[in-house]
Design a protein around this motif. Sequence first.
Motif, PDB file in Angstrom:
ATOM      1  N   GLU A  56      83.994   7.609 -27.597  1.00  7.77           N
ATOM      2  CA  GLU A  56      85.046   8.267 -26.813  1.00  7.77           C
ATOM      3  C   GLU A  56      84.567   9.586 -26.218  1.00  7.77           C
ATOM      4  O   GLU A  56      84.942   9.947 -25.096  1.00  7.77           O
ATOM      5  CB  GLU A  56      86.267   8.534 -27.693  1.00  7.77           C
ATOM      6  CG  GLU A  56      87.035   7.301 -28.111  1.00  7.77           C
ATOM      7  CD  GLU A  56      88.282   7.669 -28.893  1.00  7.77           C
ATOM      8  OE1 GLU A  56      88.857   8.743 -28.628  1.00  7.77           O
ATOM      9  OE2 GLU A  56      88.679   6.895 -29.778  1.00  7.77           O
ATOM     10  N   SER A  63      94.316   7.531 -16.699  1.00  6.18           N
ATOM     11  CA  SER A  63      95.662   7.698 -17.246  1.00  6.18           C
ATOM     12  C   SER A  63      96.263   6.385 -17.731  1.00  6.18           C
ATOM     13  O   SER A  63      97.116   6.376 -18.622  1.00  6.18           O
ATOM     14  CB  SER A  63      96.584   8.320 -16.194  1.00  6.18           C
ATOM     15  OG  SER A  63      96.682   7.479 -15.044  1.00  6.18           O
ATOM     16  N   GLU A  65      94.540   4.036 -19.208  1.00  8.77           N
ATOM     17  CA  GLU A  65      93.625   3.460 -20.188  1.00  8.77           C
ATOM     18  C   GLU A  65      93.792   4.096 -21.562  1.00  8.77           C
ATOM     19  O   GLU A  65      94.311   5.213 -21.701  1.00  8.77           O
ATOM     20  CB  GLU A  65      92.176   3.631 -19.728  1.00  8.77           C
ATOM     21  CG  GLU A  65      91.831   2.862 -18.459  1.00  8.77           C
ATOM     22  CD  GLU A  65      90.397   3.107 -18.021  1.00  8.77           C
ATOM     23  OE1 GLU A  65      89.802   2.192 -17.419  1.00  8.77           O
ATOM     24  OE2 GLU A  65      89.880   4.220 -18.274  1.00  8.77           O
ATOM     25  N   GLU A  66      93.313   3.385 -22.581  1.00  6.05           N
ATOM     26  CA  GLU A  66      93.270   3.889 -23.947  1.00  6.05           C
ATOM     27  C   GLU A  66      92.046   3.311 -24.649  1.00  6.05           C
ATOM     28  O   GLU A  66      91.582   2.222 -24.310  1.00  6.05           O
ATOM     29  CB  GLU A  66      94.535   3.479 -24.700  1.00  6.05           C
ATOM     30  CG  GLU A  66      94.686   1.975 -24.855  1.00  6.05           C
ATOM     31  CD  GLU A  66      95.929   1.576 -25.626  1.00  6.05           C
ATOM     32  OE1 GLU A  66      96.633   2.478 -26.113  1.00  6.05           O
ATOM     33  OE2 GLU A  66      96.187   0.365 -25.755  1.00  6.05           O
ATOM     34  N   PRO A 112      87.228   1.965 -22.459  1.00  5.02           N
ATOM     35  CA  PRO A 112      88.666   1.956 -22.696  1.00  5.02           C
ATOM     36  C   PRO A 112      89.369   0.790 -21.999  1.00  5.02           C
ATOM     37  O   PRO A 112      88.927   0.330 -20.954  1.00  5.02           O
ATOM     38  CB  PRO A 112      89.123   3.300 -22.132  1.00  5.02           C
ATOM     39  CG  PRO A 112      88.081   3.667 -21.113  1.00  5.02           C
ATOM     40  CD  PRO A 112      86.795   3.137 -21.663  1.00  5.02           C
ATOM     41  N   LYS A 115      96.436   0.289 -21.081  1.00  5.46           N
ATOM     42  CA  LYS A 115      97.605   0.415 -21.936  1.00  5.46           C
ATOM     43  C   LYS A 115      98.589  -0.717 -21.617  1.00  5.46           C
ATOM     44  O   LYS A 115      98.833  -1.015 -20.445  1.00  5.46           O
ATOM     45  CB  LYS A 115      98.294   1.763 -21.696  1.00  5.46           C
ATOM     46  CG  LYS A 115      97.451   2.978 -22.051  1.00  5.46           C
ATOM     47  CD  LYS A 115      98.184   4.270 -21.690  1.00  5.46           C
ATOM     48  CE  LYS A 115      97.327   5.496 -22.022  1.00  5.46           C
ATOM     49  NZ  LYS A 115      97.998   6.755 -21.606  1.00  5.46           N
TER      50      LYS A 115
END
Length: 370
Positions: A56, A63, A65-66, A112, A115
């Motif tokens: 990470e 924005s 993505e996670e 990533p 979301k």
Amino acid sequence: MTTAKRAISRALYGSRYDRVPWPQRIFVRPGERLARELQWQARVRRAPVVPLADYEAGIKAKSIEEFISCHLCGESRQQPLFEPTALKDNGKKKWSYRVVRCPDCGFLYRNPNIKPERLGELYANNYSTFLTGKYAARRRRRYRLTMDAFDPVFADGRDRRLLDFGCGAGYFLQEAEQRGFDACGVDLSPDSVDQANERLETARAYHGDPEDIPEIADGGFDVLTLWSVLAHLPRPLDDFRRFRELLAPGGVLLILTVNAKSLQLKAYGSNWIGFTKNHLMFYSSETLPHLLRQTGFAGVSFEPSYGDSIEAGTARIPEKLRSRLRRTVASSDGGMMMRALAFADEKAIERWGQGRDVVRLTSESALAQP
């Protein structure tokens, strides 16, 4: 094909394979399968394995993505392998993302990732234009070839309910209508759903979440289909638990998705055509059973995918090379696409698994397997 690649190909193989379409050459040229398998093994050995926190730290997520751990086994360590990228005409990036491998179970996924609550944004802007035209004709052929591969599951739909999850513009629902199914579909693209309902007669397409649609949420489906949908699901465990609940006793789930064991992936890496803008996760016959076992399915069976033109008999290559291609795909499980039929329970295996190699997924059968 670049000039350099063409020169290398000529030096290694001469001109005898020039008339074979480039995507198919990898399956027919002598020694190619072994070379690509060794290439893949070397890539995996060289790739570092890093803690999620370190991974990470070197990447800025968008924005929507996670960062995630492996959904199949929970392993948090990351093994970065690929960075698929598409360029605009001016050479600037159109889109780009990273693909990692789970060092524990071997699962490939984007990280990533997108979301779940932002997933609809990938399909909101006229996504139906991608699903129509020449693409639609190819899809129709693929539907028929895949249904034939799992005969007799789709031979007669009378008195059977079918749900097409991710139905797009409704082309498969038309096929289901013609085969007698009581069919419906659901999709995240509103314009695709509108187009589907314009062309459907007895079937119906819905926009939104299945849980919010009473006609779907009540379940009781004999067949559930995922046509090129699996790679788009950001929370596969949640989705597959829901799919299992929607199936009636004796029900089956059909899956068609890009194949993470593809020889083309092993050969072309980040340039593999399976890495598209909206794909999130990449399964194989080795990783899909992990997902199905955890979500309550009793078994799964796979059918090799040799390529639409090969199976339809339209490929313009000699019969000898077509036979070689089939042998290579079957022995390596290396086709571009993966086709699977998941069985909800033992009743489904008894009815639809006859004559097939079925991988048992229940706890008792899993313990019995080596």
